[in-house]
Design an enzyme around this catalytic site. Sequence first.
Site, short mmCIF file in Angstrom:
data_model
loop_
_atom_site.label_atom_id
_atom_site.label_comp_id
_atom_site.label_asym_id
_atom_site.label_seq_id
_atom_site.Cartn_x
_atom_site.Cartn_y
_atom_site.Cartn_z
N HIS A 62 0.84 -1.21 0.00
CA HIS A 62 0.00 0.00 0.00
C HIS A 62 0.87 1.25 0.00
CE1 HIS A 62 -3.34 2.70 1.36
NE2 HIS A 62 -2.35 3.29 2.00
N GLU A 63 1.89 1.28 0.84
CA GLU A 63 2.75 2.46 0.91
C GLU A 63 3.55 2.64 -0.37
OE1 GLU A 63 2.21 4.53 3.12
OE2 GLU A 63 0.98 3.24 4.39
N HIS B 222 1.48 4.35 -2.94
CA HIS B 222 1.51 5.81 -2.81
C HIS B 222 2.75 6.39 -3.50
CE1 HIS B 222 -1.98 6.70 -0.44
NE2 HIS B 222 -1.61 5.96 0.59
N GLU C 152 -6.50 6.86 -0.93
CA GLU C 152 -6.38 5.63 -0.15
C GLU C 152 -6.99 4.45 -0.89
OE1 GLU C 152 -4.52 5.31 2.49
OE2 GLU C 152 -4.06 7.45 2.39
#
Length: 291
Positions: free
Chosen positions: A130-131, A134, A206
């Site tokens: 997930h990071e 980003h 998100e």
Amino acid sequence: MNTLKTTVLMAALMGILIAIGGAVGGTTGALLMFVISLGMNIFMYWNSADMCLRAYGAREVTREDAPNLYDLVERLAKRAELPMPRVCIIEADEPNAFATGRNPEHAAVAVTTGIMRALNYEELAGVISHELAHVKHRDILISTIAASMAGAISMIANVAQFGAIFGSSNNDDEEGGSNMATLLATAIIAPLAAGIIQMAVSRSREYDADAEGGNICGNPLYLANALEKIDYYAKHGEMPNATPATAHMFIINPFEGAGKRLANMFSTHPLTEDRIARLHEQASEKGITTI
């Protein structure tokens, strides 16, 4: 698109600072704040990532320091076709994580010691993915600058509020009362405006990072299970040194619980339940039914 959003954000936050300067010092104050805000934008572009990491006492680690974590980040970065980011650890019991940096070549991924204890290997892979999403979507610059600028605006507003309270005793005439009212309005409106801007750039990203993170780690259920655990801890504890100005950077808002969460429309993150539901749908579309 994110480059354009970053430019708009920096311009909007600069406008807020100029408005504060004008409210406090008229034309001279506005001009002075313009110069200061321009310098802040330049400084924060280059240094905001390190500022955020230092604010949480994040310690950069090597493969020798944390081999399992480092190898996991390296493997997932290769799958995402990204340069190897810096890997940092935050000494905190609450599970959470964030990514920061001005571009993929200067990115950092930070995780708490709590998240490494609370999650299994696959769930941690989902969080790291997930990071990295980003980073891949170039969300990290706008997120980091929003945190730094919002923090600066809140600080300036606090100074204005202090001046309004203690300066009013020295001047009771009409002009003094007007100045106090202006300063109080600045102290209330400025951080609110900065917060709204933060929220506007956070929530939809998100969902995108969750979806891309599910692709990077190979199983969206890894991330879904991780979010469920992190959300539970966030609702039953509080991360030390966490500030509203940086809440949007974390995978889960560290202010979820203890009556601190605002209504959904004012949250820096979508509802965790909605994020988990989308990840389950993504897994179903891939034919994945179990972790």
